[in-house]
Write a protein that holds these residues in place. Structure first.
Motif, short mmCIF file in Angstrom:
data_model
loop_
_atom_site.label_atom_id
_atom_site.label_comp_id
_atom_site.label_asym_id
_atom_site.label_seq_id
_atom_site.Cartn_x
_atom_site.Cartn_y
_atom_site.Cartn_z
N LEU A 194 25.90 -69.31 24.18
CA LEU A 194 25.84 -69.90 24.77
C LEU A 194 25.57 -71.80 24.53
N PRO A 195 24.39 -71.67 23.94
CA PRO A 195 23.95 -73.04 24.18
C PRO A 195 24.53 -72.93 22.76
N GLU A 196 24.82 -72.69 21.43
CA GLU A 196 25.86 -73.29 20.71
C GLU A 196 27.12 -73.81 20.97
N ILE A 197 27.66 -72.89 22.46
CA ILE A 197 29.17 -73.53 22.39
C ILE A 197 28.94 -74.29 23.61
N GLN A 204 42.28 -63.70 29.53
CA GLN A 204 41.28 -63.18 29.16
C GLN A 204 40.80 -61.77 28.30
N PHE A 205 39.32 -62.25 27.91
CA PHE A 205 38.45 -61.28 26.75
C PHE A 205 37.86 -60.42 27.23
N LYS A 206 37.66 -59.28 26.75
CA LYS A 206 36.75 -58.11 27.40
C LYS A 206 35.49 -58.39 26.02
N GLY A 207 34.27 -58.20 27.06
CA GLY A 207 33.12 -58.39 26.14
C GLY A 207 32.85 -59.59 25.19
N GLU A 223 31.87 -68.77 16.67
CA GLU A 223 32.73 -68.44 16.18
C GLU A 223 34.12 -68.39 16.31
N GLU A 224 34.28 -67.06 16.80
CA GLU A 224 35.28 -66.42 17.92
C GLU A 224 36.16 -67.74 18.30
N PHE A 264 38.68 -71.88 21.20
CA PHE A 264 38.48 -73.55 21.31
C PHE A 264 39.49 -74.91 20.63
N SER A 265 39.22 -74.08 19.19
CA SER A 265 39.78 -75.77 18.38
C SER A 265 41.51 -75.63 18.42
N LYS A 266 42.09 -73.98 18.38
CA LYS A 266 43.07 -74.30 18.43
C LYS A 266 43.82 -74.86 20.17
#
Length: 219
Positions: free
Chosen positions: A84-87, A200-203, A208-209, A214-216
């Motif tokens: 999260l810090p990088e995000i 939804q994204f579990k986990g 990078e993911e 987000f870029s898309k």
């Protein structure tokens, strides 16, 4: 990823946790300001900003990242400390993403930790979350986890009296449980669970993911 059915010992244990929160004997509310509680279980509404939500970043940011997490979940702590810090730096602080944090407590200790975060106040909320997750390995394994956590929260102006009053405040507790119920309505059954513009994204996901997603969406 930590599955709540495994951690809590099955659906019966999950029901018991919820029942203990709703029907357990609690002192009466102590006069702390009650929090706004999102009662809706409407899925489309839950994918947007709800009353009582804590939002980091520009509320009008085009990309919405919703995180359901438990303060006693090691995977949530790892995500909070390493990803999260990088995000936040790349996407939230630049106004492209807004982060909505919601509680999905896996046990009673997580419920109480969530209450303490709520009682810290909106201006200190995300800072307190950072403290809780970054020190999780210490306080969560203590003989009295909440008492140990409370020591770390003194920097947020929460002394013994404030902690006691917070944990006795039914409105604050109900707000935490409302988050949990909303997560259930969205199909959350493990932590951390992420929703990015409704998907939804579990986990936990790597930097990078998330960058790729987000870029898309930002195109």
């Amino acid at each position: 990823m930590r599955n709540i059915l495994i951690v809590a010992g099955g659906a019966v244990a999950v029901a018991a946790i919820a029942a203990g929160v709703f029907f357990g004997t609690r002192p009466s509310s102590t006069g702390l300001a009650p929090v706004a509680v999102a009662q809706t279980t409407d899925k489309s509404a839950l994918l947007g900003i709800q009353p009582g939500d804590h939002v980091l970043g520009d509320p009008k940011a085009p990309i919405t990242l919703i995180e359901y997490a438990s303060f006693t979940c090691p995977h949530c702590a790892h995500f909070a400390v390493t990803v999260l810090p990088e995000i936040k730096k790349k996407w939230v602080d630049t106004g492209k993403v807004k982060l909505i944090y919601r509680d999905f407590p896996l046990d009673q200790t997580a419920v109480k930790a969530a209450q303490l975060a709520e009682c810290a106040g909106n201006d200190k909320y995300f800072g307190v979350i950072d403290v809780i997750f970054s020190t999780q390995a210490k306080w969560a394994t203590a003989s009295d986890p909440i008492a140990d956590l409370a020591k770390s929260l003194r920097i947020a102006g929460m002394g013994d009296a404030e902690v006691k009053a917070c944990l006795a405040n039914d409105a604050v507790q109900n707000g935490v449980i409302a988050d949990y119920r909303g997560g259930e309505a969205l199909g959350v059954n493990s932590t951390p669970s992420l929703f990015i513009n409704g998907e939804q994204f579990k986990g936990a996901r790597s930097v990078e993911e998330l960058d790729a997603v987000f870029s898309k969406l930002a195109k």
